[in-house]
Write a protein that holds these residues in place. Structure first.
Motif, PDB file in Angstrom:
ATOM      1  N   LYS A   1       0.830  -1.207   0.000  1.00 10.82           N
ATOM      2  CA  LYS A   1       0.000   0.000   0.000  1.00 10.82           C
ATOM      3  C   LYS A   1       0.866   1.260   0.000  1.00 10.82           C
ATOM      4  O   LYS A   1       0.611   2.196  -0.756  1.00 10.82           O
ATOM      5  CB  LYS A   1      -0.922  -0.012   1.223  1.00 10.82           C
ATOM      6  CG  LYS A   1      -1.849  -1.219   1.322  1.00 10.82           C
ATOM      7  CD  LYS A   1      -2.805  -1.104   2.469  1.00 10.82           C
ATOM      8  CE  LYS A   1      -2.121  -1.081   3.831  1.00 10.82           C
ATOM      9  NZ  LYS A   1      -1.410  -2.341   4.137  1.00 10.82           N
ATOM     10  N   THR A   2       1.879   1.288   0.871  1.00 13.45           N
ATOM     11  CA  THR A   2       2.728   2.474   0.966  1.00 13.45           C
ATOM     12  C   THR A   2       3.525   2.668  -0.314  1.00 13.45           C
ATOM     13  O   THR A   2       3.721   3.796  -0.776  1.00 13.45           O
ATOM     14  CB  THR A   2       3.668   2.364   2.175  1.00 13.45           C
ATOM     15  OG1 THR A   2       2.896   2.109   3.351  1.00 13.45           O
ATOM     16  CG2 THR A   2       4.460   3.645   2.368  1.00 13.45           C
ATOM     17  N   SER A   3       4.014   1.575  -0.895  1.00 13.56           N
ATOM     18  CA  SER A   3       4.762   1.678  -2.151  1.00 13.56           C
ATOM     19  C   SER A   3       3.906   2.278  -3.254  1.00 13.56           C
ATOM     20  O   SER A   3       4.366   3.136  -4.021  1.00 13.56           O
ATOM     21  CB  SER A   3       5.272   0.296  -2.582  1.00 13.56           C
ATOM     22  OG  SER A   3       6.244  -0.188  -1.696  1.00 13.56           O
ATOM     23  N   PHE A   4       2.647   1.834  -3.343  1.00 14.13           N
ATOM     24  CA  PHE A   4       1.779   2.375  -4.389  1.00 14.13           C
ATOM     25  C   PHE A   4       1.444   3.834  -4.118  1.00 14.13           C
ATOM     26  O   PHE A   4       1.394   4.646  -5.050  1.00 14.13           O
ATOM     27  CB  PHE A   4       0.494   1.554  -4.499  1.00 14.13           C
ATOM     28  CG  PHE A   4      -0.418   2.028  -5.600  1.00 14.13           C
ATOM     29  CD1 PHE A   4      -0.117   1.795  -6.928  1.00 14.13           C
ATOM     30  CD2 PHE A   4      -1.567   2.750  -5.308  1.00 14.13           C
ATOM     31  CE1 PHE A   4      -0.939   2.257  -7.949  1.00 14.13           C
ATOM     32  CE2 PHE A   4      -2.401   3.207  -6.306  1.00 14.13           C
ATOM     33  CZ  PHE A   4      -2.079   2.959  -7.632  1.00 14.13           C
ATOM     34  N   ALA A   5       1.214   4.192  -2.853  1.00 15.40           N
ATOM     35  CA  ALA A   5       0.898   5.582  -2.526  1.00 15.40           C
ATOM     36  C   ALA A   5       2.047   6.508  -2.911  1.00 15.40           C
ATOM     37  O   ALA A   5       1.832   7.580  -3.486  1.00 15.40           O
ATOM     38  CB  ALA A   5       0.582   5.714  -1.037  1.00 15.40           C
ATOM     39  N   THR A   6       3.286   6.101  -2.614  1.00 17.43           N
ATOM     40  CA  THR A   6       4.427   6.949  -2.968  1.00 17.43           C
ATOM     41  C   THR A   6       4.662   6.970  -4.474  1.00 17.43           C
ATOM     42  O   THR A   6       5.028   8.011  -5.035  1.00 17.43           O
ATOM     43  CB  THR A   6       5.699   6.474  -2.244  1.00 17.43           C
ATOM     44  OG1 THR A   6       5.881   5.064  -2.444  1.00 17.43           O
ATOM     45  CG2 THR A   6       5.610   6.760  -0.753  1.00 17.43           C
ATOM     46  N   PHE A   7       4.434   5.834  -5.160  1.00 19.52           N
ATOM     47  CA  PHE A   7       4.553   5.852  -6.616  1.00 19.52           C
ATOM     48  C   PHE A   7       3.513   6.775  -7.235  1.00 19.52           C
ATOM     49  O   PHE A   7       3.805   7.519  -8.182  1.00 19.52           O
ATOM     50  CB  PHE A   7       4.398   4.448  -7.203  1.00 19.52           C
ATOM     51  CG  PHE A   7       4.375   4.439  -8.711  1.00 19.52           C
ATOM     52  CD1 PHE A   7       5.541   4.560  -9.439  1.00 19.52           C
ATOM     53  CD2 PHE A   7       3.169   4.365  -9.395  1.00 19.52           C
ATOM     54  CE1 PHE A   7       5.522   4.595 -10.833  1.00 19.52           C
ATOM     55  CE2 PHE A   7       3.137   4.390 -10.787  1.00 19.52           C
ATOM     56  CZ  PHE A   7       4.323   4.505 -11.501  1.00 19.52           C
TER      57      PHE A   7
END
Length: 589
Positions: free
Chosen positions: A173-179
Motif C-alpha cells: 500500500k505504501t509503495s503504491f501511494a508513494t509511486f
C-alpha cells in the motif's frame, strides 16, 4: 472510439461472440480462436450492425475465462480423449464485462460477431482514456500497456481522495501511494515547471525509517526499470525536494531528532508549552475514539478553555495563575493539583462535574507524561523551525512517527492535520494542492466512536476537495474505517486481501472474479477503481526508483536533481505505449 472505423485498427482477431450463451448489452461470452488466447483483464472490442444506423462499438474487459472439452459426456472421458480413443474439441471461452458502448445504443452483440483484442486508440477508447483531458500514469495493465488515472478525480476538479486497502506487508500500500505521488509530481499534468509551487505532499511515516530516504536514488535501480518509467512518461529517480521531520530524542535537552539511519537533513518537530495552551491542543492528548465516550471529556474541554484564558507566555515555559511551568510534566502536575483542590476544582472542571469524573481525567492525563514530554517542551522554545508547516517546507514533507508510542502518534497526526487544514481554510484557495498520505487509517478514523482526529479527517474527506486537501488513506481493513471517509474517496485501490475482509460490502465495487483474485494477488498488483470506468483496472506498478529502506539508499545526487525535474517536464505528453511490470523479487515491502 469512433463507430465505423477500420476494424483492423481495433487489433488482432481473437474470436467470435459465443452463440450458446446469452449475450446482453452488459455481459457476453467470446469463443476464443485456436491460434489465440484471452486472459483476465484483456480488453476486447466488437461491433454490432443496426439497420439504418451507424454500427455500435461494444468494448469490454475479460472477467472470466474457461476451457472445456466439447463432444464428451462423462468426466472420465477426459482420459479417453487424452489417449486419442475418443474425439473431442478443446474450446476456450471468455466472459466479457462491457465497459463502453459507442454510440450509446444498448443492444447485445450478435452471436458470431468478430471480436478483436483492443490495442492503441481502440484500447484507449474502451477504457475511457480518450476522454481524460489530464492523465496520470499509474502502472501497466496485464497486456503490458500503460494504465492511467483521470487527474480530475484526484486533484479535486471533479472528485478527490484515494482509499488503499490490503494486507500489511503484502499489499504494498505504501509503495503504491508513494509511486502515485511521484507520478503526480513528475508527469507534468499539474503544471509542469510550476508543480513544486502548485502541489505538495505530507507523509506520515509509521513503519521503520523506510520513508526517510525518498530523496535518495534506489541503488537497485537498473536499466529495465528505467525503461519502464520512460514508457510511462516518467524519468526514474528520487523525489527531488524532500524535508524530513522527526521527534526529539527522549531525555535529550538539545532537541536532537530521534532517527538512527539518516544523519543529515532531519529537523526536530515539537510544540512549546505556550502553543499547547494557546492553541488548545489538550483534546488531542485524549485522541482515542473510545475516550470520547467517557464522561471525563467534559473535563477535557473545560480545562482546555480555562488554560487558554489564563496561561501567559514566560521564558522557558508558561505562567499559570502566578505559577511558572517549565515542562509538560510540570503542567500536568499543576493541573492535577488544581483539580484535586476543592477550592479550584470548579473553576477548572466546572461545578457540575463529579469527583469520580475528575479523577478519571487526572489518571489519563498523568499517564500521558511519559508519552508526550518530549513533544511538548519548555526548554526548546527559541529553536526554529520546530513546527511542521508544509507551506514553508519542501514539496514532500515526511513526518516520522515510528519511534513514538501510540498516544504520541495520535497527538502528532491530529494536531498536524488540524493545523494544515486551518491554514488552508484561512488561505481561501485550493493552491497549492496538498496530498496527505496516512497509513493505518482505521486507527485514526475508526467506524465506531468519535475523536478529535476523526473529526479532522471527516472534515478533510467532506470539505478538503474545495480547499485543495487530498487524503490518500491506507488501511488493512476498509470495513473498519468511518463510512463517510471511504464513501468520499473517488479512487479506490485494493491489493492482496484477507478472505474475511474481502467478503465485506465495502468491496462491492469489485466484480466477483476480481474479489476472488484479490485473495491471490502478488505484491505490486493492485485493482484500481475510478468513477469513469465501470470495471476496476488490474495494474502493476514499477519498482520504486527512490530508496525504500536505508540499505537501498544511494547518495542524494543534488547536482542532478534539477536536471531530473527538467527532464520530467519534457514528458508533458504521457506515453501511451505498454509493457513491463514488477517482479516478485523487486517488491520493496
Amino acid at each position: 472510439m469512433e463507430p465505423g472505423t477500420d476494424a483492423a485498427k481495433d487489433g488482432p482477431i481473437v474470436g467470435r461472440v459465443l452463440g450458446t450463451a446469452d449475450a446482453t448489452p452488459l455481459t457476453f461470452w467470446v469463443a476464443v480462436n485456436e491460434d489465440a488466447y484471452l486472459q483476465l483483464d484483456d480488453v476486447v472490442i466488437t461491433e454490432r450492425e443496426l439497420p439504418g444506423q451507424p454500427p455500435v462499438k461494444i468494448a469490454g474487459v475479460v472477467t472470466a475465462v474457461r476451457a472445456r472439452h466439447e463432444g464428451v459426456v462423462f468426466d472420465s472421458d477426459v482420459f479417453l480423449v487424452a489417449d486419442g480413443t475418443l474425439p473431442a474439441t478443446v474450446q476456450e471461452a471468455a466472459e466479457i464485462t462491457t465497459t463502453r458502448v459507442d454510440p450509446e445504443v444498448y443492444v447485445p452483440p450478435t452471436p458470431g460477431a468478430v471480436v478483436h483484442r483492443a490495442q492503441g486508440d481502440a484500447r484507449a477508447g474502451a477504457l475511457y482514456f480518450d476522454r481524460m483531458d489530464r492523465t496520470i500514469p499509474m502502472g501497466f495493465g496485464r497486456d503490458g500497456a500503460a494504465m492511467f488515472l483521470n487527474a480530475d478525480f484526484l486533484d479535486g476538479s471533479r472528485g478527490a481522495h484515494v482509499s488503499i486497502s490490503g494486507i500489511s506487508g503484502v499489499a504494498t500500500k505504501t509503495s503504491f501511494a508513494t509511486f502515485l505521488l511521484y507520478s503526480v509530481f513528475r508527469s507534468g499534468v499539474l503544471g509542469g515547471a510550476g508543480e513544486t509551487a502548485n502541489t505538495r505532499a505530507l507523509i506520515f511515516n509509521v513503519k521503520g525509517e523506510d520513508l526517510l530516504f525518498l530523496d535518495h536514488p534506489n541503488s537497485r535501480l537498473d536499466a529495465t526499470t528505467e525503461e519502464q518509467y520512460a514508457r510511462l512518461g516518467l524519468v526514474a529517480g528520487p523525489f527531488p525536494d524532500v524535508r524530513v521531520y522527526a521527534p526529539p530524542r527522549a531525555g535529550d535537552s538539545s532537541g536532537t531528532p530521534d532517527v538512527s539511519s539518516r544523519l543529515t537533513g532531519v529537523d526536530s518537530f515539537y510544540w512549546t508549552l505556550q502553543e499547547f495552551c494557546a492553541d488548545r491542543l489538550l483534546p488531542y492528548v485524549f485522541a482515542d475514539a473510545d475516550d470520547e465516550r467517557q464522561q471525563y471529556t467534559m473535563v477535557v474541554h473545560s480545562v482546555t478553555a480555562h488554560l487558554a484564558r489564563v496561561a501567559q507566555p514566560a521564558e522557558g515555559g508558561v505562567a499559570v495563575d502566578g505559577t511558572r511551568l517549565n515542562s509538560y510534566a510540570d503542567l500536568v502536575d499543576f493541573l492535577v493539583e488544581q483539580l484535586n483542590d476543592d477550592a479550584t476544582r470548579g473553576q477548572w472542571a466546572g461545578s457540575a462535574v463529579g469527583l469520580g469524573t475528575v479523577n478519571a481525567f487526572a489518571r489519563r492525563l498523568i499517564g500521558s507524561k511519559k508519552d508526550l514530554s518530549r513533544l511538548i517542551r519548555g526548554d526548546l522554545a527559541t529553536r526554529r523551525p520546530h513546527a511542521v508547516n508544509t507551506a514553508e517546507s519542501a514539496q514532500v514533507t515526511v513526518v516520522d512517527l515510528h519511534n513514538l508510542p501510540d498516544r504520541a502518534q495520535r497527538f502528532v497526526v491530529g494536531v498536524t492535520l488540524r493545523s494544515e487544514f486551518e491554514r488552508k481554510e484561512k488561505a481561501g484557495t485550493a493552491k497549492p494542492l496538498l496530498f496527505v498520505v496516512l497509513d493505518e487509517l482505521n486507527k485514526y478514523a475508526p467506524r465506531e466512536g468519535t475523536s478529535p482526529i476523526k473529526e479532522v479527517l471527516l472534515d478533510i474527506a467532506e470539505r478538503g476537495r474545495s480547499l485543495g486537501v487530498v487524503l490518500i488513506g491506507a488501511q488493512q481493513t476498509a470495513s473498519e474505517v468511518e463510512r463517510r471517509i471511504v464513501a468520499n474517496s473517488a479512487i479506490r485501490v485494493v491489493g492482496r486481501l484477507d478472505p474475511a475482509e474481502a467478503s465485506r460490502p465495502e468491496y462491492g465495487f469489485l466484480p466477483p472474479a476480481q474479489r476472488q483474485r484479490a485473495l491471490l494477488a502478488k505484491p505490486g498488483t493492485m485493482f484500481v477503481s475510478q468513477p469513469e470506468i465501470p470495471v476496476p483496472l488490474c495494474i502493476e506498478f514499477p519498482f520504486p526508483s527512490w530508496a525504500t529502506r536505508p540499505a537501498e539508499a544511494g547518495p542524494p545526487p543534488s547536482a542532478t536533481l534539477r536536471s531530473i525535474a527538467q527532464a520530467n517536464d519534457s514528458f508533458a505528453v504521457v506515453a501511451r505505449v505498454g509493457g513491463g511490470g514488477i517482479s516478485d523479487d523487486e517488491i520493496p515491502f
